[in-house]
Motif scaffolding. Sequence first.
Motif, PDB file in Angstrom:
ATOM      1  N   CYS A 268       0.909  -1.235  -0.032  1.00 13.42           N
ATOM      2  CA  CYS A 268      -0.064   0.075  -0.018  1.00 13.42           C
ATOM      3  C   CYS A 268       0.759   1.178  -0.054  1.00 13.42           C
ATOM      4  CB  CYS A 268      -0.863   0.146   1.164  1.00 13.42           C
ATOM      5  SG  CYS A 268      -2.291  -1.252   1.273  1.00 13.42           S
ATOM      6  N   LEU A 269       2.096   1.277   0.744  1.00 14.87           N
ATOM      7  CA  LEU A 269       2.933   2.468   0.894  1.00 14.87           C
ATOM      8  C   LEU A 269       3.540   2.641  -0.314  1.00 14.87           C
ATOM      9  CD1 LEU A 269       3.834   1.929   4.482  1.00 14.87           C
ATOM     10  CD2 LEU A 269       2.867   4.021   3.635  1.00 14.87           C
TER      11      LEU A 269
ATOM     12  N   ALA B 269      -1.376   4.114   4.430  1.00 15.02           N
ATOM     13  CA  ALA B 269      -0.830   4.600   3.476  1.00 15.02           C
ATOM     14  C   ALA B 269      -1.787   5.593   2.709  1.00 15.02           C
ATOM     15  CB  ALA B 269      -1.006   3.245   2.480  1.00 15.02           C
TER      16      ALA B 269
END
Length: 454
Positions: A30-31, A332
């Motif tokens: 996600c990040l 995120a």
Amino acid sequence: MTTQGFEKTKLPLTFIIVGAGLGGVAASICLKLAGHNVKLLENAKELGEVGAGIQIPPPSTKILEAIGCLDKVSKASVHPKDILVHRYTGEIISQQNLIPHVQDKYQGQYLHIHRADYHKILVDRAKELNVEIYLDSKVVAIDFEKTTVTTESGITHSGDIIVGYDGVRSTTRNLLTGRNDGAYDTGDLAYRALIDVEDMKKVTGLERFYETPNITFHYGPNIHVVIYFLHQGQLCNVVVLCPDTLENNHFREEATKEELLEMFKDWDQDLSKIFNLIKDVGKWKLQDSRELDTWVHRDGGNVIILGDASHSTLPYLASGASQAVEDAAILAGLFSKIESKDQIQDLLYLTENLRKWRSSQVVKGSKNCQNIYHLPDGPKQQKRDSLLAGPKTLGYPNRFADPVFQDFLWGYNAFDEIERGWKEYKAGIKSTYNYPNLYLNGEEAEYANINRTN
Ligand SMILES: Cc1cc2nc3c(=O)[nH]c(=O)nc-3n(C[C@H](O)[C@H](O)[C@H](O)COP(=O)(O)OP(=O)(O)OC[C@H]3O[C@@H](n4cnc5c(N)ncnc54)[C@H](O)[C@@H]3O)c2cc1C
């Protein structure tokens, strides 16, 4: 439904994630998709997941879709039709349809997958996105001022933000809180086994388990059993949840099918027929957590703990990993919107604010299930079963079928939460989860909090 996702940040930061379990790997993806750099540090020498099956509910499958993993996860999964709850003597006492009802209502798939398959699909995606993965890297120290972690072998990694995703017996939690007491014995353990369905087919009477892929619960005195299927229906996943007989600080042991056969001699005999086919079985002590004062370093360090490190739970609502994945998406999503480094602390606290009540309710709700599922025969069990025979309204003891609790558990959309949280933050409003009332104030509420020992 259109796929939601992460916008790309204008301010790329470096995140150090400690722990590459399902939560840590999901967070790394996600990040990365939000445009940040990620160093993922894992204690183990190889990546992988122990255990057997895992259930993935709609809030997670929506996130998996957004990060480009849903097709693979869905293909590797069994799609269960119903949740069937039995009394230990065999009769069905409650039912909840998953396909099509839950899938359509919450616009997301409900899946059963082998943990190793789930984890590998996530790891492959993280590698594809060039997440920097460091194995054999047990984090033993954090410098909260410099935002660095040091591993057992003396290597230091630095970043802008440290995320502790290191599980129920978390080192990062201990370092952040300055305490050693974050994991609590629940009094229960889990036996986990996988059985070849070809072997089940040779035994008369077991067709009802494998002909349609359902999740089958049996509630009985002090014990419950969960059965579902994996690998295109070729493997039967059995979990027996019962009183903990492991010594203190013994978290895992090999077991034998004879232990189960002895425990289940007075139960539905089809269960013994299944257990008799077991070749390997292990048992795991089940621990959970208490709500922490803070998930973020109190004295200004850019450090947060997420996943089981901050809210480990009994698996009775099958939602621990899904909470860890939701945490990943919220973190995120908020950091995809960061405008300047002075917002780092605010966004860490906002992540905590948006996630804490919800994950705490999963921990608390799972603990309540321990009481609901494990009632010995008697007036409370009769009350439970009469409520299960009644209308599915707030307080219904099969929590998956209580319409309010179900909306809470499966109706969550992390991407909507990110937008709401960010909008409120920019407007100067302190965002928290929108609390639904999950329990009745009357008799049923008392029932939902029923204590099997009183
Ligand atoms: C019997 C059972 C059934 C379950 N069923 C379900 C289900 O159906 N659905 C569901 O959603 N959840 C389920 N869960 C819960 C789920 O397994 C956990 O909530 C989830 O795996 C937590 O993920 P995590 O990434 O936070 O932690 P973990 O999976 O525990 O990962 C932590 C990682 O950190 C690493 N690590 C630890 N310390 C360090 C360190 N100091 N430095 C570096 N690395 C470190 C570990 O090696 C590990 O890889 C179940 C749990 C059990 C026990």
